[in-house]
Design a protein around this motif. Structure first.
Motif, short mmCIF file in Angstrom:
data_model
loop_
_atom_site.label_atom_id
_atom_site.label_comp_id
_atom_site.label_asym_id
_atom_site.label_seq_id
_atom_site.Cartn_x
_atom_site.Cartn_y
_atom_site.Cartn_z
N ASP A 13 -15.61 1.50 -0.75
CA ASP A 13 -14.24 1.00 -0.65
C ASP A 13 -13.92 -0.09 -1.66
O ASP A 13 -12.79 -0.59 -1.70
CB ASP A 13 -13.99 0.45 0.76
N THR A 14 -14.87 -0.49 -2.48
CA THR A 14 -14.67 -1.58 -3.43
C THR A 14 -13.97 -1.06 -4.68
O THR A 14 -14.41 -0.10 -5.31
CB THR A 14 -16.02 -2.21 -3.82
N THR A 15 -12.87 -1.72 -5.04
CA THR A 15 -12.08 -1.29 -6.20
C THR A 15 -12.65 -1.89 -7.48
O THR A 15 -13.40 -2.87 -7.46
CB THR A 15 -10.62 -1.71 -6.05
N GLU A 16 -12.25 -1.32 -8.59
CA GLU A 16 -12.67 -1.86 -9.88
C GLU A 16 -12.15 -3.29 -10.06
O GLU A 16 -12.87 -4.16 -10.57
CB GLU A 16 -12.16 -0.97 -11.03
N GLU A 24 -11.57 -5.50 -7.75
CA GLU A 24 -12.39 -6.39 -6.92
C GLU A 24 -13.73 -6.65 -7.57
O GLU A 24 -14.21 -7.80 -7.61
CB GLU A 24 -12.57 -5.79 -5.53
#
Length: 258
Positions: free
Chosen positions: A108-111, A113
């Protein structure tokens, strides 16, 4: 003991020194007889806390100044050290408490973030070490705050612990590179601390677990790592403990180990 390994009469720069652990270190070092303490803070939201800490440092008898900077830019780190030198002289002790935590599954971690976590926890630490190595006096002390999660086998903190993990090698390399001048370089990894930095990421169940997870949790007033218990280690590394260098020390009451 030689005066070169005391805090008394020394110039101290603390990144993230406005509040929480950084603020407590700043106040403690002033009480230990530091000549001057330079407080870095990140943004206008922290200015009032920085000014309050400066007032307490001055009340303890030390010189104090607060400087704002976004340390995710190398040029800002360079300017912070230049401004600190102009305001208080070359630092003898440089401490970086800056960090950002994110509890989130890898999936679920975005670029965006990941880039922010890397900038705050890795890039800023690298360039702080670079400028500290250029500016601290001979026999100086450089300390970076990391996390006890470096010794954990756990999900959801990959971007936090991972971006702090790089600082372990930065610390070893800097200790080798700066050692000829007598400069000690250390990293300190507290366990979950009783500060807003911790509670903002955790739900009730996780808080309850962390408060019971350390071997010494029953003896702690919160069950967590109290910042008052971390400061003596920082104080030691900045003075009598100068012979400790290139090390990452976890301080967590038996929460994790390596």
């Amino acid at each position: 003991m030689s005066n070169q390994h005391t805090i008394r009469d020394k110039v101290v720069l603390i990144a993230g020194g406005a509040k929480n652990l950084g603020g407590l270190i700043a106040r403690d070092f002033a009480r230990q007889g530091a000549k001057a303490v330079v407080i870095h803070y990140n943004s206008a939201a922290t200015r009032a806390a920085a000014e309050a800490t400066v007032a307490e440092i001055r009340a303890a008898g030390a010189q104090a100044v607060a400087l704002q900077a976004d340390l995710t830019r190398a040029g800002a780190v360079e300017k912070l050290f230049a401004d600190a030198v102009a305001a208080a002289g070359r630092p003898d002790i440089a401490i970086n408490t800056v960090g950002k935590v994110l509890k989130k599954p890898i999936a679920d971690t975005t670029e965006a973030e990941f880039d922010e976590m890397s900038a705050v926890n890795t890039k800023s630490a690298f360039f702080f070490l670079k400028e500290a190595g250029k500016h601290v006096n001979d026999n100086g002390k450089i300390i970076t705050l990391v996390t006890s999660l470096l010794g954990a086998f756990t999900p959801f903190y990959a971007s936090y612990a991972g971006t702090k993990a790089a600082v372990e090698h930065f610390t070893r390399a800097a200790a080798k590179e700066f050692g000829a001048r007598g400069v000690s370089v250390s990293a300190v990894g507290p366990g979950p601390m009783d500060t807003p930095f911790f509670y903002g990421q955790e739900g009730e169940d996780a808080v309850a677990y962390h408060k019971s997870a350390a071997a010494l949790s029953p003896q702690s007033k919160t069950g967590l790592t109290d910042i008052e218990d971390v400061v003596p280690l920082i104080r030691h590394l900045a003075s009598d403990g100068w012979w400790i260098t290139g090390q990452t020390i976890l301080i967590n009451g038996g929460y994790t180990t390596k």
